[in-house]
Design a protein around this motif. Structure first.
Motif, PDB file in Angstrom:
ATOM      1  N   SER A 101     -16.877 -11.374   3.712  1.00 53.02           N
ATOM      2  CA  SER A 101     -16.005 -11.055   2.848  1.00 53.02           C
ATOM      3  C   SER A 101     -15.374 -12.302   1.449  1.00 53.02           C
ATOM      4  CB  SER A 101     -14.802 -10.531   3.273  1.00 53.02           C
ATOM      5  OG  SER A 101     -14.383 -10.428   4.351  1.00 53.02           O
ATOM      6  N   CYS A 112     -10.545  -8.933   0.016  1.00 50.67           N
ATOM      7  CA  CYS A 112      -9.534  -8.958   0.926  1.00 50.67           C
ATOM      8  C   CYS A 112      -8.375  -9.841  -0.095  1.00 50.67           C
ATOM      9  CB  CYS A 112      -9.166  -9.686   1.971  1.00 50.67           C
ATOM     10  SG  CYS A 112     -10.585 -10.223   2.651  1.00 50.67           S
ATOM     11  N   CYS A 149      -9.159  -4.887   1.975  1.00 50.98           N
ATOM     12  CA  CYS A 149      -8.738  -5.513   3.269  1.00 50.98           C
ATOM     13  C   CYS A 149      -7.517  -5.840   1.881  1.00 50.98           C
ATOM     14  CB  CYS A 149      -9.477  -6.517   4.191  1.00 50.98           C
ATOM     15  SG  CYS A 149      -8.024  -7.331   4.550  1.00 50.98           S
TER      16      CYS A 149
END
Ligand code: SAM
Ligand code: DTB
Ligand code: SF4
Length: 327
Positions: free
Chosen positions: A57, A111, A142
């Motif tokens: 991520s 994210c 996210c």
């Protein structure tokens, strides 16, 4: 405690889930010889995951600093005199460009973090637009925005949000020594709203804040015993930030970090366990040990929110040397 007596405590077979977990059972995991603990964690890991696949991520702080809260580890609290400059919510074009760049480099999830106690409705509308546009790039999304009010999680779900990150940070017992401006129960309430809205839960904690091993075991138990364990469990090693009350915290024994990863893996066998903050201070061998203990997710890219992360070239070399593949 030896693995055999631990199995007796759990009255389950080796590697079988033992739920609900007690603090004593998780402390018994921590007390196992490290080789036995890693062996057991790796066995659990192989039952549920490809042991050579790591999810990556990228992280972006879309609103930095000036936070009303008093989390005593955080560079972004307005209550501490840190080097972090306060910044307004980023323009959406900049966020989408950063997400595209992260995708091009091989991140599968983007994210977005905001230094808020929780989002105001007009700020949330702007974040919803970010979620829609990042999702449209073909990435998983996210966000971590603090505590949510009634209805906000549903709006995020409708915008296409895949994961909401909100950490318990530490166990209920130690929590009051870290944060006073909101409670452990406030955090559980937000996690419940996220779960009820049908968004994947990302929740973990920080270790190395001066907590005891029992507190660490307590955190793991509280996460594992949630009505449904989080799909993603970030384990952060404290990054001491000058100006915060935790600036002078002494570094935890790295093997205690490995034990915490293993305990998370064993107690949450189907969750993605994320090797999170603190990776820049770890050598390659320690990171390999964390993967062996069951970590299978990480932040990828030169920055976390306000602090550094290993650069992409170093991570790519590590993946090549260990024969890991990104998912
Ligand atoms: N304001 C939101 C919140 O508190 O949920 C989102 C951002 S907050 C920075 C996200 C998480 O990052 C925290 O809950 C904490 O677990 C982690 N974190 C923050 N500062 C850290 C530090 N100095 N070292 C390790 N982890 C940290
Ligand atoms: C999480 O558990 N760790 C990330 C993410 N969720 C948002 C944040 C780590 C922050 C480390 C300190 C900083 O860069 O400010
Ligand atoms: Fe604010 Fe989140 Fe930092 Fe706490 S951890 S001070 S809520 S940005």
């Amino acid at each position: 405690m030896q693995a055999s007596s631990l199995a007796a405590v759990c009255s389950t077979q080796q590697n079988a889930p033992c739920s609900p977990w007690t603090v004593e059972q998780v402390l018994a995991l921590y007390e196992m010889p490290l080789m036995d603990l890693i062996w057991r964690a790796q066995g659990v890991h192989r039952q549920h995951f490809d042991p050579n696949a790591i999810q990556r991520s990228a992280l972006l702080s879309v609103k930095t600093g000036g936070c009303s809260e008093d989390c005593s580890y955080c560079s972004q609290s307005a209550r501490y005199d840190t080097d972090t400059e306060r910044e307004r919510l980023m323009p959406i074009g900049d966020v989408v460009a950063a997400a595209q760049a992260a995708k091009d480099k091989g991140a599968s999830r983007f994210c977005m973090g905001a230094a808020w106690r929780g989002p105001k409705d007009n700020d949330l509308d702007k974040v919803l637009e970010m979620v829609r546009e990042v999702k449209a790039l073909g990435m998983q999304t996210c966000v971590t925005l603090g505590m949510l009010k009634e209805g906000q999680a549903d709006k995020l779900k409708d915008a296409g949000l895949d994961y909401y990150n909100h950490n318990l940070d530490t166990d209920k017992e130690f929590y009051g020594q870290v944060i006073k401006s909101h409670t452990h129960d406030d955090r559980l309430d937000t996690l419940e709203q996220v779960r009820d809205a049908g968004i994947n839960v990302c929740s973990g904690g920080i270790i190395g804040m001066g907590e005891s091993r029992k507190n660490r075991a307590g955190l793991i138990v509280q996460l594992a015993n949630l009505p449904k364990p989080p799909e993603s469990v970030p384990i952060n090693n404290l990054v001491p930030i000058p100006g915060t009350p935790m600036a002078e915290s002494s570094r935890l024994d790295p093997f205690e970090f490995v034990r915490t990863i293993a305990a998370a893996r064993i107690t949450m066998p189907t969750s993605w366990v994320r090797l999170s903050a603190g990776r820049q201070e770890m050598n390659d061998e320690l990171q390999a040990l964390c993967f062996l203990a069951g970590a299978n997710s990480m932040f990828y890219g030169e920055r976390l929110l306000t602090t550094g992360n290993p650069d992409i070239d170093r991570d790519d070399q590590l993946f090549a040397r260990l024969g890991l593949k990104a998912v």
